[in-house]
Structure formats: structure tokens, C-alpha cells
Design a protein around this motif. Structure first.
Motif, PDB file in Angstrom:
ATOM      1  N   ALA A  10      42.569  32.802  65.571  1.00  0.00           N
ATOM      2  CA  ALA A  10      41.819  34.034  65.798  1.00  0.00           C
ATOM      3  C   ALA A  10      41.481  34.743  64.495  1.00  0.00           C
ATOM      4  N   GLU A  11      42.212  34.452  63.432  1.00  0.00           N
ATOM      5  CA  GLU A  11      41.997  35.151  62.172  1.00  0.00           C
ATOM      6  C   GLU A  11      40.875  34.540  61.334  1.00  0.00           C
ATOM      7  N   LEU A  12      40.369  33.358  61.726  1.00  0.00           N
ATOM      8  CA  LEU A  12      39.312  32.735  60.935  1.00  0.00           C
ATOM      9  C   LEU A  12      37.988  33.438  61.200  1.00  0.00           C
ATOM     10  N   ASN A  13      37.386  33.970  60.150  1.00  0.00           N
ATOM     11  CA  ASN A  13      36.099  34.663  60.262  1.00  0.00           C
ATOM     12  C   ASN A  13      34.993  33.636  59.999  1.00  0.00           C
ATOM     13  N   TYR A  14      34.258  33.260  61.049  1.00  0.00           N
ATOM     14  CA  TYR A  14      33.258  32.205  60.919  1.00  0.00           C
ATOM     15  C   TYR A  14      32.044  32.650  60.102  1.00  0.00           C
ATOM     16  N   LYS A  15      31.799  33.944  60.045  1.00  0.00           N
ATOM     17  CA  LYS A  15      30.708  34.424  59.184  1.00  0.00           C
ATOM     18  C   LYS A  15      31.076  34.182  57.719  1.00  0.00           C
ATOM     19  N   HIS A  16      32.314  34.479  57.362  1.00  0.00           N
ATOM     20  CA  HIS A  16      32.765  34.209  55.997  1.00  0.00           C
ATOM     21  C   HIS A  16      32.746  32.713  55.709  1.00  0.00           C
ATOM     22  N   LEU A  17      33.140  31.920  56.693  1.00  0.00           N
ATOM     23  CA  LEU A  17      33.122  30.468  56.527  1.00  0.00           C
ATOM     24  C   LEU A  17      31.693  29.974  56.309  1.00  0.00           C
ATOM     25  N   HIS A  18      30.739  30.580  57.001  1.00  0.00           N
ATOM     26  CA  HIS A  18      29.333  30.189  56.818  1.00  0.00           C
ATOM     27  C   HIS A  18      28.857  30.541  55.415  1.00  0.00           C
ATOM     28  N   TYR A  19      29.271  31.679  54.873  1.00  0.00           N
ATOM     29  CA  TYR A  19      28.916  32.027  53.500  1.00  0.00           C
ATOM     30  C   TYR A  19      29.479  30.982  52.538  1.00  0.00           C
ATOM     31  N   PHE A  20      30.749  30.628  52.728  1.00  0.00           N
ATOM     32  CA  PHE A  20      31.368  29.600  51.884  1.00  0.00           C
ATOM     33  C   PHE A  20      30.576  28.296  51.960  1.00  0.00           C
ATOM     34  N   TRP A  21      30.239  27.865  53.165  1.00  0.00           N
ATOM     35  CA  TRP A  21      29.514  26.606  53.388  1.00  0.00           C
ATOM     36  C   TRP A  21      28.155  26.641  52.680  1.00  0.00           C
ATOM     37  N   THR A  22      27.480  27.770  52.760  1.00  0.00           N
ATOM     38  CA  THR A  22      26.162  27.893  52.129  1.00  0.00           C
ATOM     39  C   THR A  22      26.276  27.855  50.614  1.00  0.00           C
ATOM     40  N   VAL A  23      27.280  28.525  50.051  1.00  0.00           N
ATOM     41  CA  VAL A  23      27.488  28.488  48.598  1.00  0.00           C
ATOM     42  C   VAL A  23      27.752  27.050  48.149  1.00  0.00           C
ATOM     43  N   ALA A  24      28.601  26.339  48.889  1.00  0.00           N
ATOM     44  CA  ALA A  24      28.914  24.954  48.535  1.00  0.00           C
ATOM     45  C   ALA A  24      27.669  24.079  48.606  1.00  0.00           C
ATOM     46  N   LYS A  25      26.835  24.281  49.625  1.00  0.00           N
ATOM     47  CA  LYS A  25      25.644  23.463  49.796  1.00  0.00           C
ATOM     48  C   LYS A  25      24.563  23.812  48.770  1.00  0.00           C
ATOM     49  N   GLU A  26      24.430  25.092  48.445  1.00  0.00           N
ATOM     50  CA  GLU A  26      23.390  25.530  47.512  1.00  0.00           C
ATOM     51  C   GLU A  26      23.809  25.381  46.056  1.00  0.00           C
ATOM     52  N   GLY A  27      25.104  25.210  45.816  1.00  0.00           N
ATOM     53  CA  GLY A  27      25.575  24.985  44.457  1.00  0.00           C
ATOM     54  C   GLY A  27      25.829  26.244  43.653  1.00  0.00           C
ATOM     55  N   GLY A  28      25.844  27.403  44.297  1.00  0.00           N
ATOM     56  CA  GLY A  28      26.123  28.632  43.568  1.00  0.00           C
ATOM     57  C   GLY A  28      25.900  29.858  44.426  1.00  0.00           C
ATOM     58  N   VAL A  29      26.462  30.986  43.997  1.00  0.00           N
ATOM     59  CA  VAL A  29      26.382  32.224  44.763  1.00  0.00           C
ATOM     60  C   VAL A  29      24.960  32.771  44.780  1.00  0.00           C
TER      61      VAL A  29
ATOM     62  N   ARG B 119      21.957  31.302  44.537  1.00  0.00           N
ATOM     63  CA  ARG B 119      21.044  30.584  45.433  1.00  0.00           C
ATOM     64  C   ARG B 119      21.440  30.774  46.893  1.00  0.00           C
ATOM     65  N   ALA B 120      22.745  30.828  47.164  1.00  0.00           N
ATOM     66  CA  ALA B 120      23.193  31.072  48.534  1.00  0.00           C
ATOM     67  C   ALA B 120      22.764  32.463  48.995  1.00  0.00           C
ATOM     68  N   ALA B 121      22.894  33.453  48.101  1.00  0.00           N
ATOM     69  CA  ALA B 121      22.494  34.817  48.447  1.00  0.00           C
ATOM     70  C   ALA B 121      20.993  34.881  48.761  1.00  0.00           C
ATOM     71  N   GLU B 122      20.200  34.160  47.957  1.00  0.00           N
ATOM     72  CA  GLU B 122      18.751  34.134  48.192  1.00  0.00           C
ATOM     73  C   GLU B 122      18.431  33.499  49.547  1.00  0.00           C
TER      74      GLU B 122
ATOM     75  N   PRO C  64      24.231  38.865  45.816  1.00  0.00           N
ATOM     76  CA  PRO C  64      25.329  38.038  45.300  1.00  0.00           C
ATOM     77  C   PRO C  64      26.680  38.733  45.403  1.00  0.00           C
ATOM     78  N   GLN C  65      26.680  40.053  45.231  1.00  0.00           N
ATOM     79  CA  GLN C  65      27.936  40.790  45.301  1.00  0.00           C
ATOM     80  C   GLN C  65      28.539  40.709  46.710  1.00  0.00           C
ATOM     81  N   THR C  66      27.671  40.781  47.728  1.00  0.00           N
ATOM     82  CA  THR C  66      28.154  40.674  49.112  1.00  0.00           C
ATOM     83  C   THR C  66      28.772  39.303  49.361  1.00  0.00           C
ATOM     84  N   ILE C  67      28.066  38.249  48.893  1.00  0.00           N
ATOM     85  CA  ILE C  67      28.571  36.885  49.095  1.00  0.00           C
ATOM     86  C   ILE C  67      29.909  36.714  48.394  1.00  0.00           C
ATOM     87  N   SER C  68      30.003  37.160  47.140  1.00  0.00           N
ATOM     88  CA  SER C  68      31.250  37.022  46.375  1.00  0.00           C
ATOM     89  C   SER C  68      32.386  37.768  47.061  1.00  0.00           C
TER      90      SER C  68
END
Length: 298
Positions: free
Chosen positions: A4-23, A25-28, A34-38
């Protein structure tokens, strides 16, 4: 941590950063700063109790925990895409679906015979087949674009770490020729005549080619190789139309005789072709894949 503690929105941000190669590009891509993503990544790391990224020079790289998290996130979000596709399907409720990749080296009749029992036992099954190169199909399977792949190749060592291969069938190989190419069709044949025969062969990329070459060497036969093919269907078409003697699975004998007036010259009892079903480890098992795998050889 509890589920119940896993926040899937945060997990999606992590996944996007990993796929885009940086904060940045993920923010864009996500339309956020970028500050929100970080900030959200920091919260996810605190929730998980693990560092997911490390700074290497000017680049972010996944830690070992990050790579493991990404593997699960890939499945979560790619399965989410398939869920949307399934719910958007106008035939939802009318038929269940199985998406199969068939390597272009697998004869069409063999693919049919491997799938026919499943189709016959499941009247509401909607079968979707894609033919293509083995490596491309395995890549699509890894991305959850396919449910299963049928192939005449086993997995390599690297692929075995993330995929599962089961041997479904093993069939002897024979050498065939169109009767128009034979001096005395229907008569008893000697393997020695292959030394003088024009021969069509699978390309050296094929796993079958090495076994055929070894058999010819062991028999002391030196046929004249007049054609090499990546695609088994193209090889059979050329052979059936008289371009040369050609190898094929003996399960195809009746079809080759009927369709091409081709005759079995000799059966290579020492050489067989194995056919495999390749699937992902079943965290969310597909019942049709499970039924197919139940037919696997021990």
C-alpha cells in the motif's frame, strides 16, 4: 514496506527518467519541472529505502537496486498499455486473444500444427500471428508486445536470464526433390546421388545448416550448393519448383507431394529439427500460453 505504501505516480516518474536518460528530458516529456521530478524521485527512494540513481560525471546511472526496480516497472507499465488496448478492443467479451510471433524459419505447416490443438480446443480464441526475424520477435516478447514466440532456435545464454524456452516438437529432416528433377521418380534412391545433385540449403545463420553440413561430411557427400536461404518458405518454394534438392521436415512430406509434386529422396534419421515455444516468466500467466506449454516435450 507494504504494498500500500508504493506510490505508482512516483514509480512512473522514475521509469520515465530511466527511459529518457535524465531528469530534464523526463520533465519535458511529462510536462513538469525538473525540480518536481527530482523531488518525487527522492520521495520514492526514501519509501523504498534504496538509492535508485547515482551521479556519474554529468550523467545519472541506475544503481543495482535501480536496475531491479526498472525491470519490474517495465512490466507494470507495459502491461498497463496492454490493459488499455484490451479494454479498447471492440470485441472485448466476444473472444480471448493470443498474440504469437512465428520465426520466419519455421515452416507454416509446422506452425499450424503446433497451434491447431489450442485453436481447436478454444472456440472463442482470437489468434493474432506475426511472422518475423527471431531476434526482433524475442525483443517484442521482452517488451510484452507478444505473448509467445515459436521458433526453431533455442535461447542464448544472455536471453535465458529473462526468458523461458520449452521444446514443443522434434521432427526428422529429409532431403526432397521435385519429380521433374529426378531421373526415375518413385524408385528406390541411394544417398550417393546427392553427391551429384544441385542442393539448396539454409543460410549459415540457420541452426539447421551446421547439422546438415555435419551430416553431409559424415556421409562423404559433396553436393553442389546452388542456393542459400534465410527463409525456409522461400527455400521450399525454389526447391519445389525444381531449382535443386532441398531439406525439409518430414512432417511436410504429404504437403510437398501435393503442392509441388516433390518426392522424399532420403530421410536423415540422424538429423532433426526442434521447435520451441519462448515465453516470459509467468508472473501473470496467460492461460493460452500455459496450455501450449503443457504440450512441451520432457
Amino acid at each position: 514496506m507494504s504494498k500500500a505504501e508504493l506510490n505508482y505516480k512516483h514509480l512512473h516518474y522514475f521509469w520515465t527518467v530511466a527511459k529518457e536518460g535524465g531528469v530534464a528530458r523526463a520533465a519535458e516529456r511529462l510536462g513538469l519541472s525538473p525540480q518536481t521530478i527530482s523531488g518525487q524521485l527522492g520521495k520514492l527512494e526514501r519509501e523504498m529505502g534504496r538509492t535508485l540513481f547515482q551521479q556519474v560525471g554529468r550523467r545519472l546511472e541506475l544503481t543495482e537496486a535501480g536496475r531491479e526496480a526498472l525491470r519490474y516497472a517495465d512490466e507494470i507499465f507495459l502491461l498497463g498499455e496492454r490493459l488499455r488496448d484490451a479494454l479498447d478492443d471492440p470485441q472485448l467479451g466476444q473472444a480471448s486473444r493470443l498474440t504469437v510471433g512465428i520465426a520466419d524459419s519455421v515452416p507454416k505447416l509446422v506452425a499450424y500444427q503446433l497451434l491447431a490443438p489450442l485453436v481447436g480446443a478454444t472456440p472463442q480464441l482470437r489468434l493474432v500471428c506475426h511472422e518475423g526475424d527471431f531476434d526482433e520477435l524475442v525483443s517484442a516478447l521482452s517488451r510484452h508486445k507478444l505473448d509467445i514466440v515459436l521458433s526453431d532456435r533455442d535461447l542464448g545464454q544472455a536471453q535465458q536470464r529473462r526468458l523461458v524456452a520449452r521444446r514443443l516438437a522434434s521432427c526428422p529432416i529429409g532431403i526432397y526433390a521435385a519429380r521433374s528433377l529426378l531421373a526415375q521418380p518413385g524408385s528406390a534412391r541411394s544417398r550417393a546421388e546427392l553427391s551429384q545433385a544441385p542442393m539448396l540449403m539454409p543460410s549459415k545463420r540457420s541452426s539447421m545448416r551446421a547439422r546438415l553440413d555435419a551430416w553431409l561430411d559424415a556421409e562423404g557427400l559433396r553436393p553442389s550448393i546452388v542456393g542459400e536461404f534465410d527463409d525456409s518458405a522461400l527455400l521450399t518454394t525454389f526447391g519445389g519448383n525444381g531449382a535443386g534438392y532441398f531439406p525439409a521436415a518430414t512432417v511436410l512430406t504429404e504437403m510437398l507431394s501435393r503442392q509441388y509434386d516433390a518426392e522424399l529422396v532420403t530421410e536423415l534419421s540422424e538429423v532433426s529439427e526442434d521447435y520451441y515455444a519462448i515465453s516470459l516468466p509467468a508472473r501473470l500467466p496467460n492461460r493460452h500460453v500455459e496450455r501450449l506449454l503443457q504440450a512441451a516435450l520432457p
